[in-house]
Design a protein around this motif. Structure first.
Motif, short mmCIF file in Angstrom:
data_model
loop_
_atom_site.label_atom_id
_atom_site.label_comp_id
_atom_site.label_asym_id
_atom_site.label_seq_id
_atom_site.Cartn_x
_atom_site.Cartn_y
_atom_site.Cartn_z
N ASN A 68 0.83 -1.21 0.00
CA ASN A 68 0.00 0.00 0.00
C ASN A 68 0.86 1.26 0.00
O ASN A 68 0.56 2.24 -0.70
CB ASN A 68 -0.92 0.00 1.22
CG ASN A 68 -1.90 1.16 1.19
OD1 ASN A 68 -2.74 1.27 0.32
ND2 ASN A 68 -1.76 2.05 2.16
N ALA A 69 1.95 1.24 0.78
CA ALA A 69 2.86 2.40 0.83
C ALA A 69 3.47 2.65 -0.55
O ALA A 69 3.55 3.79 -1.01
CB ALA A 69 3.95 2.17 1.87
N ILE A 70 3.90 1.58 -1.21
CA ILE A 70 4.51 1.70 -2.54
C ILE A 70 3.51 2.25 -3.54
O ILE A 70 3.79 3.22 -4.27
CB ILE A 70 5.03 0.32 -3.01
CG1 ILE A 70 6.27 -0.08 -2.20
CG2 ILE A 70 5.35 0.34 -4.51
CD1 ILE A 70 6.72 -1.52 -2.43
N TYR A 156 10.51 -2.44 1.59
CA TYR A 156 10.00 -1.27 0.84
C TYR A 156 11.14 -0.57 0.09
O TYR A 156 11.02 -0.28 -1.10
CB TYR A 156 9.33 -0.31 1.84
CG TYR A 156 9.07 1.09 1.32
CD1 TYR A 156 7.88 1.40 0.66
CD2 TYR A 156 10.02 2.10 1.49
CE1 TYR A 156 7.64 2.70 0.19
CE2 TYR A 156 9.78 3.39 1.02
CZ TYR A 156 8.60 3.68 0.38
OH TYR A 156 8.37 4.96 -0.08
N LYS A 157 12.23 -0.34 0.80
CA LYS A 157 13.38 0.37 0.20
C LYS A 157 13.99 -0.45 -0.95
O LYS A 157 14.35 0.10 -2.00
CB LYS A 157 14.44 0.68 1.26
CG LYS A 157 14.02 1.84 2.14
CD LYS A 157 14.78 2.05 3.43
CE LYS A 157 16.17 1.68 3.53
NZ LYS A 157 16.80 2.06 4.82
N SER A 158 14.10 -1.74 -0.76
CA SER A 158 14.70 -2.58 -1.80
C SER A 158 13.85 -2.60 -3.06
O SER A 158 14.39 -2.68 -4.18
CB SER A 158 14.90 -4.02 -1.28
OG SER A 158 13.65 -4.69 -1.15
N LEU A 159 12.54 -2.49 -2.91
CA LEU A 159 11.65 -2.50 -4.07
C LEU A 159 11.55 -1.12 -4.72
O LEU A 159 11.59 -0.99 -5.95
CB LEU A 159 10.25 -2.98 -3.65
CG LEU A 159 10.17 -4.44 -3.19
CD1 LEU A 159 8.79 -4.74 -2.62
CD2 LEU A 159 10.49 -5.40 -4.34
N MET A 160 11.42 -0.09 -3.91
CA MET A 160 11.26 1.26 -4.44
C MET A 160 12.56 1.81 -5.02
O MET A 160 12.54 2.71 -5.87
CB MET A 160 10.76 2.20 -3.35
CG MET A 160 9.28 2.05 -3.06
SD MET A 160 8.24 2.66 -4.41
CE MET A 160 8.12 4.40 -3.98
N LEU A 161 13.69 1.27 -4.56
CA LEU A 161 14.98 1.78 -5.02
C LEU A 161 15.72 0.75 -5.87
O LEU A 161 16.94 0.81 -6.01
CB LEU A 161 15.84 2.20 -3.83
CG LEU A 161 15.24 3.28 -2.93
CD1 LEU A 161 16.15 3.54 -1.73
CD2 LEU A 161 15.00 4.57 -3.70
#
Length: 232
Positions: A68-70, A156-161
């Motif tokens: 949801n955050a992504i 989250y960071k690994s996916l968004m970045l």
């Protein structure tokens, strides 16, 4: 069966249940993480300039919070990109230097100058937000505000970045920075032309669908600014 054997047997069953539970949780987590990565692969193919990212949440539990955050971050970003594109193709702005607008709002151009000022302010506010939100620091900051457990924040960071998404943000940021310069030149030059007409309002008139100046020098100055605008 002796009491000692009963205790040992019970301990074995308890240990077996614990191991089974750990296995179930591990399998469930691995399944959710794979679902999330698969969903991210789909999101990477979307286009910030025309697509929405608010697709159905596919995961459960804490993984759904990551998903949801992504999707919320990407969708809000995409919506603002699309709004900025509309601002860049503002039909009203393209008409402020038209004969019809000269006739309707001249020679003081109060409404036109006010509109340019407001439009320019909104455009720069929106584009500056997008440029900032393209940076990893803001992407991480948003994740930190939504995800309190380190495990899920790191996911989250690994996916968004990841490489693909980082490239998408980088390319969009470059385009935005270039567009900001170009569009601000249009705002500034349009404002410059109108202020020129206000300053020299006694020295021009509208006639047969054209603007005519009393002196050749004023006409040349006006046409130079218009050429400046058309070259941008």
């Amino acid at each position: 069966m002796s009491h000692r054997n009963k205790v040992i047997l019970t301990s074995i069953f308890v240990l077996f249940d614990i191991v089974l539970l750990i296995c179930i949780v591990s399998i469930r987590n691995a399944t959710m993480e794979n679902k999330l990565k698969k969903e991210m692969n789909e999101l990477v193919t979307l286009d910030f300039t025309k697509d929405r990212f608010n697709t159905k949440i596919k995961t459960n539990g804490s993984y759904s919070k990551v998903e949801n955050a992504i999707k919320t971050y990407l969708d809000e970003y995409a919506l603002l990109v699309q709004e900025v594109i509309e601002e860049m193709h503002d039909e009203k702005l393209t008409k402020v230097l038209s004969f019809d607008n000269y006739q309707a709002d001249g020679p003081e151009f109060k409404e036109s100058l006010a509109y340019i000022g407001e439009a320019k302010k909104k455009f720069n506010t929106d584009v500056d937000k997008l440029i900032a939100d393209s940076d990893s620091s803001n992407i991480i900051k948003y994740g930190e505000s939504k995800l309190k457990r380190k495990k899920y924040l790191e996911l989250y960071k690994s996916l968004m970045l990841n490489k693909s998404m980082t490239n998408n943000f980088k390319e969009t940021k470059t385009t935005l920075e270039e567009s900001k310069v170009r569009v601000n030149n249009v705002y500034d030059t349009s404002e410059k032309v109108l202020n020129f007409l206000v300053k020299n309002k006694a020295n021009w008139k509208l006639e047969k669908g054209q603007i005519k100046f009393k002196t050749e020098a004023l006409y040349k100055e006006y046409t130079k600014m218009i050429k400046e605008l058309n070259s941008k």
